[in-house]
Scaffold this active site. Structure first.
Site, PDB file in Angstrom:
ATOM      1  N   HIS A  57      -1.235   6.110   5.988  1.00 25.07           N
ATOM      2  CA  HIS A  57      -0.650   5.832   4.675  1.00 25.07           C
ATOM      3  C   HIS A  57      -0.322   7.141   3.963  1.00 25.07           C
ATOM      4  O   HIS A  57      -0.855   8.196   4.319  1.00 25.07           O
ATOM      5  CB  HIS A  57      -1.607   5.013   3.807  1.00 25.07           C
ATOM      6  CG  HIS A  57      -1.662   3.569   4.162  1.00 25.07           C
ATOM      7  ND1 HIS A  57      -2.397   3.108   5.240  1.00 25.07           N
ATOM      8  CD2 HIS A  57      -1.079   2.477   3.604  1.00 25.07           C
ATOM      9  CE1 HIS A  57      -2.260   1.785   5.324  1.00 25.07           C
ATOM     10  NE2 HIS A  57      -1.459   1.388   4.347  1.00 25.07           N
TER      11      HIS A  57
ATOM     12  N   SER B  87       0.800  -1.223   0.000  1.00 24.33           N
ATOM     13  CA  SER B  87       0.000   0.000   0.000  1.00 24.33           C
ATOM     14  C   SER B  87       0.831   1.271   0.000  1.00 24.33           C
ATOM     15  O   SER B  87       0.392   2.309  -0.501  1.00 24.33           O
ATOM     16  CB  SER B  87      -0.954   0.011   1.197  1.00 24.33           C
ATOM     17  OG  SER B  87      -0.246  -0.175   2.407  1.00 24.33           O
TER      18      SER B  87
END
Length: 291
Positions: free
Chosen positions: A272, A37
């Site tokens: 993230h 990711s």
């Protein structure tokens, strides 16, 4: 191994422009992006590929491709990927991402890779000790350092031990696997943007981390990122140390942070990289290739 110098990396920042393809050297035929990711996400309003991979159109591989203009660009990155998913199909929320190595050919000129964090199963590993921190505010007693206590209760840092004993050999095998399949490729290993600052004084509350755990988590994730750089060096590949750049973690204001917190002013994934972060990492990769 050619590693982007730390001073140069620190000076790059988000202001570093991704210059026109005409300035890219050498020319690139086929570019294949691999990873988890931290390579795949970005602006969640524009996704490509299997929806479960959360593969954003502005992730760092796309930034690199836009700058270098390869003849072919294959983005096989997928959220949740482990080293196993390089050679096996990955189930991603009901979708299937083919083995990421399927994109590699003998004619591949450039490969970027970010991998290793999901081998630790971070969600299952960290969440039990992070849950108490959600109740911590400036008006409540300090929670302390539940994650550090959890992983060092036996006198051995089991989180660090798993990085060395489990993740390191798996990452080394991935780098060898890339070289076997793409023998002439330039391979660039890119590590993980810093999630938290080095000290608790730099972070407020309600970011999902107890203030007392911030130094420990900073060290743990730095160890993971350093391991990836070490293995790239051992393999003779390029390492891009994005983790070393300070001042853009999730504790910063929304206009400065490259990693999102649980507060989401941008359409990004908590914990993230956001669009700013992906542009910055893309610029670091391009600079490393031109260095």
């Amino acid at each position: 191994m050619r590693t982007l110098p730390l001073l140069a990396a620190a000076l790059l920042g988000v202001s570093l422009a991704l210059t026109a393809p005409a300035q890219a050297a050498p020319s690139i035929g086929r570019y294949v992006a691999l990873g988890d990711s931290f390579a795949s996400v970005g602006d969640l309003t524009a996704l490509n590929g299997p929806p479960g991979c959360f593969r954003a159109a502005d992730n760092y591989p796309n930034q690199v491709a836009a700058a270098l203009a390869p003849a072919e660009f294959v983005d096989n990155t997928c959220g949740g990927a482990t080293t196993r998913d390089m050679t096996e199909a990955q189930s991603a929320f009901g979708d299937v991402n083919p083995p990421q190595f399927d994109g590699l050919t003998a004619e591949t000129d450039l490969v970027t890779l970010t991998i290793g964090a999901n081998n630790l199963d971070l969600l299952r590993t960290l969440v039990p000790c992070l849950i108490p921190s959600l109740a911590e505010t400036s008006f409540t007693p300090r929670i302390g350092n539940p994650c550090e206590q959890r992983f060092t209760a036996t006198g051995v840092d089991t989180f660090a031990q798993r990085i060395d004993d489990e993740v390191r050999p798996a990452v080394a095998a991935v780098l060898r696997g890339i070289r076997d399949r793409a023998p002439r490729a330039t391979i660039v290993a890119v590590n993980y943007l810093a999630l938290v600052p080095p000290t608790s004084d730099e972070c407020g509350y309600w970011h999902g981390v107890a203030k007392g755990d911030i130094p420990y988590l900073f060290r743990a994730l730095r160890r993971l990122s350093t391991m990836l750089m070490d293995e790239a060096a051992h393999a003779g590949d390029i390492g891009v140390d994005a983790n070393v750049i300070a001042g853009h973690d999730m504790c910063q204001t929304h206009d400065k942070r490259w990693v999102e917190s649980i507060y989401l002013p941008q359409p990004a994934t908590p914990w993230h990289p956001n669009s700013l972060g992906m542009r910055a990492v893309g610029a670091l990769v391009v600079a490393a290739l031109r260095n």
